[in-house]
Design a protein around this motif. Structure first.
Motif, mmCIF file in Angstrom:
data_model
loop_
_atom_site.group_PDB
_atom_site.id
_atom_site.type_symbol
_atom_site.label_atom_id
_atom_site.label_comp_id
_atom_site.label_asym_id
_atom_site.label_seq_id
_atom_site.Cartn_x
_atom_site.Cartn_y
_atom_site.Cartn_z
ATOM 1 N N ALA A 79 26.178 -65.099 -25.750
ATOM 2 C CA ALA A 79 25.451 -64.400 -26.816
ATOM 3 C C ALA A 79 26.084 -64.672 -28.174
ATOM 4 C CB ALA A 79 25.433 -62.903 -26.530
ATOM 5 N N PHE A 80 27.402 -64.681 -28.215
ATOM 6 C CA PHE A 80 28.095 -64.936 -29.471
ATOM 7 C C PHE A 80 27.803 -66.353 -29.952
ATOM 8 C CE2 PHE A 80 31.787 -66.178 -32.024
ATOM 9 C CZ PHE A 80 31.857 -65.116 -32.919
ATOM 10 N N GLY A 81 27.799 -67.308 -29.042
ATOM 11 C CA GLY A 81 27.515 -68.694 -29.411
ATOM 12 C C GLY A 81 26.122 -68.865 -29.989
ATOM 13 N N GLN A 86 35.673 -64.488 -36.670
ATOM 14 C CA GLN A 86 36.686 -64.400 -35.628
ATOM 15 C C GLN A 86 36.954 -62.944 -35.252
ATOM 16 O OE1 GLN A 86 37.942 -66.760 -33.823
ATOM 17 N NE2 GLN A 86 39.285 -65.369 -32.677
ATOM 18 N N GLU A 87 37.053 -62.069 -36.247
ATOM 19 C CA GLU A 87 37.250 -60.646 -35.978
ATOM 20 C C GLU A 87 36.052 -60.061 -35.223
ATOM 21 O OE1 GLU A 87 39.808 -58.644 -36.437
ATOM 22 O OE2 GLU A 87 41.047 -60.281 -37.214
ATOM 23 N N THR A 88 34.865 -60.539 -35.572
ATOM 24 C CA THR A 88 33.661 -60.080 -34.873
ATOM 25 C C THR A 88 33.736 -60.442 -33.396
ATOM 26 O OG1 THR A 88 32.308 -60.267 -36.862
ATOM 27 C CG2 THR A 88 31.154 -60.296 -34.756
ATOM 28 N N TRP A 89 34.160 -61.662 -33.109
ATOM 29 C CA TRP A 89 34.284 -62.073 -31.709
ATOM 30 C C TRP A 89 35.278 -61.187 -30.947
ATOM 31 C CZ3 TRP A 89 32.870 -63.617 -27.326
ATOM 32 C CH2 TRP A 89 33.802 -63.948 -26.327
ATOM 33 N N LEU A 90 36.405 -60.890 -31.535
ATOM 34 C CA LEU A 90 37.409 -60.079 -30.854
ATOM 35 C C LEU A 90 36.855 -58.705 -30.489
ATOM 36 C CD1 LEU A 90 40.593 -60.964 -32.973
ATOM 37 C CD2 LEU A 90 39.966 -61.820 -30.699
ATOM 38 N N ARG A 91 36.052 -58.146 -31.372
ATOM 39 C CA ARG A 91 35.458 -56.828 -31.086
ATOM 40 C C ARG A 91 34.289 -56.946 -30.121
ATOM 41 N NH1 ARG A 91 38.440 -56.691 -35.153
ATOM 42 N NH2 ARG A 91 39.322 -54.792 -36.061
ATOM 43 N N TRP A 92 33.518 -57.998 -30.264
ATOM 44 C CA TRP A 92 32.371 -58.209 -29.366
ATOM 45 C C TRP A 92 32.830 -58.442 -27.931
ATOM 46 C CZ3 TRP A 92 27.441 -57.538 -28.691
ATOM 47 C CH2 TRP A 92 26.704 -58.358 -27.826
ATOM 48 N N VAL A 119 24.241 -52.428 -24.938
ATOM 49 C CA VAL A 119 23.695 -53.045 -26.150
ATOM 50 C C VAL A 119 22.211 -53.343 -25.955
ATOM 51 C CG1 VAL A 119 23.844 -55.007 -27.713
ATOM 52 C CG2 VAL A 119 25.931 -54.057 -26.705
ATOM 53 N N ARG A 120 21.368 -52.725 -26.794
ATOM 54 C CA ARG A 120 19.916 -52.937 -26.701
ATOM 55 C C ARG A 120 19.497 -54.223 -27.395
ATOM 56 N NH1 ARG A 120 15.915 -51.820 -30.146
ATOM 57 N NH2 ARG A 120 17.356 -50.692 -31.519
ATOM 58 N N ASP A 121 20.044 -54.486 -28.581
ATOM 59 C CA ASP A 121 19.686 -55.662 -29.375
ATOM 60 C C ASP A 121 20.981 -56.384 -29.750
ATOM 61 O OD1 ASP A 121 19.023 -57.482 -31.405
ATOM 62 O OD2 ASP A 121 17.413 -56.223 -32.189
ATOM 63 N N GLN A 122 21.277 -57.473 -29.075
ATOM 64 C CA GLN A 122 22.559 -58.162 -29.281
ATOM 65 C C GLN A 122 22.669 -58.724 -30.701
ATOM 66 O OE1 GLN A 122 22.877 -61.040 -26.106
ATOM 67 N NE2 GLN A 122 23.616 -59.502 -24.657
ATOM 68 N N ARG A 123 21.592 -59.285 -31.240
ATOM 69 C CA ARG A 123 21.634 -59.837 -32.596
ATOM 70 C C ARG A 123 21.994 -58.752 -33.604
ATOM 71 N NH1 ARG A 123 17.967 -59.926 -36.914
ATOM 72 N NH2 ARG A 123 18.129 -61.760 -38.301
ATOM 73 N N ALA A 124 21.279 -57.622 -33.543
ATOM 74 C CA ALA A 124 21.526 -56.545 -34.489
ATOM 75 C C ALA A 124 22.943 -55.986 -34.332
ATOM 76 C CB ALA A 124 20.497 -55.430 -34.306
#
Length: 299
Positions: free
Chosen positions: A13-15, A40-46, A54-59
């Motif tokens: 999903a992150f990719g 990078q920080e977003t990935w660590l939290r994700w 999670v209902r909407d992964q993009r949002a």
């Protein structure tokens, strides 16, 4: 999709959304290096999120990125306070499809990013998420820690602010290219009248050397002053100057090389077929993204 992505739904999903997340962070910060740190920080939290919730992964990913970008704004704001001379956004070499996407090209243009710089961080986040990435008020509220009614008011205020400062007229890509070609031709030939013809009377030139390369410490205003500065700078160097056209931040720009070495990138603002803004980035720490394309997207 590689083997690791098939085994790890979070990574997959992150990719899928990584280019979008970088674009969001860059539009909020104007710095590619800081945007990469935010991603990078977003990935660590994700990676620590339970995807079943999670209902909407993009949002959800955009919300994480927005929070991290707002945190990064504080650090970037302190750096700007001590920055030598005008601070300009970091230029990005972009692919042809970015230039063809008028909405995206307008939102990441140097001129627009400078308008966004005049907004408060939360106003900028709300404007970018709603006007550029089409997120709803509820989704934005979760990202900026406000209620939807407050976000609606912030969005209205930010839109008024941006509309008052964005270019007064819509210029086609062809008109922009023609103006830049005229400017480049006049600059290469030292044609004083050619420069006077293509530059608007109230043109503004901003140059960003970051205290590393020589640049004007304040914006230069007015066609006579701008022409004097430009021609004075080219006459003082004994190096061989080469000027090439390129596409930076989805818009036509010029790359300057001295004796073959990259020296700077100049972006433009064009209104009514004349150049009203020149933005010259010479700080070498901001020129890492003009030799290879950076993928950007709104979706």
């Amino acid at each position: 999709m590689n083997e690791a992505s098939r085994e790890d739904p979070a990574l997959a999903a992150f990719g899928i959304h990584r280019n979008l997340l970088f674009t969001v962070a860059y539009e909020m910060l104007g710095s590619a290096a800081d945007a990469e740190d935010v991603v990078q920080e977003t990935w660590l939290r994700w990676a620590a999120v339970d995807l079943d919730t999670v209902r909407d992964q993009r949002a959800y990913l955009v919300q994480i990125t927005t929070r991290q970008a707002l945190d990064r704004q504080r650090t970037l704001g302190r750096r700007k306070e001590t920055y030598v001379g005008p601070w300009l956004p970091e230029p990005l070499l972009t692919a042809p499809d970015v230039a063809q996407n008028i909405e995206l090209a307008d939102s990441i243009s140097t001129a627009m990013l400078l308008v966004l710089e005049t907004l408060a961080p939360t106003e900028r986040a709300v404007f970018v998420l709603h006007e550029v990435f089409d997120l709803g008020y509820d989704e934005i509220a979760a990202a900026v820690d406000r209620n939807p009614a407050a976000v609606r008011q912030i969005a209205h205020r930010a839109r008024r602010h941006v509309d008052a400062r964005r270019p007064r007229s819509v210029v086609s890509p062809r008109q922009t290219r023609m103006a830049l070609e005229s400017f480049q031709r006049a600059l290469e030939t030292g044609d004083l009248q050619g420069l006077l013809d293509v530059l608007a009377p109230d043109v503004v030139l901003m140059s960003d050397g970051g205290g590393i390369k020589q640049a004007a410490l304040r914006p230069i205003i007015g066609v006579d002053n701008v022409v004097r500065f430009i021609l004075g700078g080219t006459s003082k160097t004994e190096a061989m100057i080469a000027i090439d056209s390129t596409v930076v931040n989805g818009n036509p720009a010029l790359v300057f090389r001295l004796d073959g070495a990259l020296d700077g990138v100049m972006a433009f603002r064009v209104e009514d077929a004349r150049i009203t803004g020149l933005y010259f980035v010479r700080n070498p720490e901001k020129l890492n993204r003009v030799e290879s394309e950076t993928p950007l997207t709104l979706r």
